[in-house]
Design a protein around this motif. Structure first.
Motif, short mmCIF file in Angstrom:
data_model
loop_
_atom_site.label_atom_id
_atom_site.label_comp_id
_atom_site.label_asym_id
_atom_site.label_seq_id
_atom_site.Cartn_x
_atom_site.Cartn_y
_atom_site.Cartn_z
N LEU A 6 36.40 22.02 24.00
CA LEU A 6 35.41 21.27 23.22
C LEU A 6 35.83 19.81 23.15
O LEU A 6 37.03 19.50 23.04
N TYR A 7 34.86 18.90 23.17
CA TYR A 7 35.13 17.47 23.01
C TYR A 7 34.39 16.97 21.77
O TYR A 7 33.28 17.43 21.47
N PHE A 8 35.01 16.00 21.08
CA PHE A 8 34.37 15.46 19.88
C PHE A 8 34.32 13.93 19.89
O PHE A 8 35.13 13.26 20.54
N ALA A 9 33.37 13.42 19.12
CA ALA A 9 33.25 12.00 18.79
C ALA A 9 33.16 11.13 20.05
O ALA A 9 32.41 11.45 20.97
N ALA A 10 33.91 10.02 20.07
CA ALA A 10 33.80 9.06 21.17
C ALA A 10 34.09 9.72 22.52
O ALA A 10 33.47 9.40 23.54
N ARG A 12 33.52 12.88 23.38
CA ARG A 12 32.34 13.68 23.76
C ARG A 12 31.27 12.78 24.38
O ARG A 12 30.67 13.12 25.40
N GLU A 13 31.07 11.61 23.77
CA GLU A 13 30.05 10.69 24.30
C GLU A 13 30.45 10.15 25.66
O GLU A 13 29.61 10.02 26.55
N ARG A 56 44.20 13.72 20.66
CA ARG A 56 44.66 14.84 19.85
C ARG A 56 44.12 16.13 20.48
O ARG A 56 42.99 16.14 20.96
N ALA A 58 43.75 20.36 19.69
CA ALA A 58 43.90 21.51 18.81
C ALA A 58 43.65 22.78 19.61
O ALA A 58 42.73 22.82 20.44
N HIS A 61 42.07 25.85 16.44
CA HIS A 61 41.94 25.15 15.15
C HIS A 61 43.26 24.63 14.59
O HIS A 61 43.31 24.24 13.42
N GLU A 75 40.51 28.65 22.20
CA GLU A 75 39.55 27.54 22.05
C GLU A 75 40.36 26.25 21.94
O GLU A 75 41.16 26.10 21.02
N ALA A 77 40.33 22.13 21.64
CA ALA A 77 39.49 20.97 21.29
C ALA A 77 40.27 19.70 21.59
O ALA A 77 41.46 19.61 21.29
N PHE A 79 40.15 15.47 21.17
CA PHE A 79 39.42 14.45 20.41
C PHE A 79 40.29 13.23 20.12
O PHE A 79 41.51 13.30 20.22
N PRO A 81 41.90 10.18 17.54
CA PRO A 81 42.45 10.27 16.19
C PRO A 81 41.33 10.40 15.15
O PRO A 81 40.26 9.83 15.32
N MET A 82 41.63 11.14 14.09
CA MET A 82 40.61 11.46 13.09
C MET A 82 40.41 10.30 12.12
O MET A 82 41.35 9.58 11.79
#
Lengths: 85, 156
Positions: A6-10, A12-13, A56, A58, A61, A75, A77, A79, A81-82
């Motif tokens: 999974l990719y998140f935030a910047a 993912r975009e 980062r 994970a 989780h 799983e 992920a 991403f 830094p939060m």
């Protein structure tokens, strides 16, 4: 034998994708090797991963280190830094 | 003996009721001597219109539960509450609620600082800024925030 990535935030975009499946060996592989495989499979992903110096990761989780092992069915992920709160 | 519901953690789109959350904390135990609260909100300036908060469902709640449990033990709390909103929030709107209830003020105040410092850099939330004129930018992690979070590593 696969893992879900999974990719998140910047990230993912930049990659232009929320999640993907990746084949990995039955014995698993290190997080750093998994990232290398993601980059080897897609130049766009390689650039996006390289442009984020503080990635980062994970696994199931829990934040983990680059040398930690990823096993089939995990799983993963990835991403930047939060920035909550 | 801790009351049922001593720890309350939530990730939600809708606003929280800070007064109700404080009332819940202050009535958890007759041993409570103080409740400390922090509410974070969207700071304006520089043409900022809104923040859109993204998170990693599943991991977010888990990290917040772990953080709350750590605070309960470390500061001997009687209760604590962590609520974080997600989605699009305009300037001035509340983002995060942190509350801690303890027998004495020092523990409640310290726990509140600990919880917000650790939440900012340790829970999987990301903020995207939207500016007047339509420009957007992801908020970059700040070194100061990392320092604030890790300062608790060495604080007794």
């Amino acid at each position: 034998m696969t893992v879900t990535v999974l990719y998140f935030a910047a990230l993912r975009e930049r990659i232009g994708c929320e999640s993907q499946m990746l084949d990995i060996p039955p014995e698993g592989l290190a997080v750093s090797d998994l990232l290398a495989r993601l980059g080897a499979a897609d130049a766009h992903t390689a650039t996006a991963l390289a442009e984020e110096p503080r990635l980062r990761v994970a696994v199931n989780h829990t934040l983990c280190a680059m040398h930690d092992l990823v096993r089939p069915g995990d799983e993963v992920a990835v991403f930047p830094p939060m920035t909550g709160g | 003996m801790l009351a049922d519901g001593a720890v309350h953690v939530a990730v939600q789109v809708v606003p929280f009721d800070a007064a109700a959350e404080m009332a819940r904390l202050s009535t958890l135990s007759t041993l409570a001597g103080g409740v400390s609260l922090f509410v974070g909100q969207v700071r304006g300036g520089g043409g900022l219109v809104s923040l859109t908060l993204e998170h990693y469902p599943g991991m977010t709640e888990k990290i917040m539960q772990v953080l709350a449990a750590e605070a309960m033990e470390r500061f001997e709390l009687l209760g604590c509450t962590l609520i974080h909103r997600v989605g699009r929030l305009e300037v001035g709107q509340p983002i995060v609620f942190v509350g801690a209830c303890a027998a004495h003020r020092a523990a409640a105040l310290a726990a509140t600082g600990f919880l917000i410092d650790r939440l900012k850099t340790g829970a999987p939330f990301w903020k995207k800024e939207e500016y007047a004129g339509g420009g957007t930018a992801w908020v970059q992690a700040r070194v100061e925030d990392d320092a604030a979070a890790s300062a608790w590593d060495n604080t007794p």
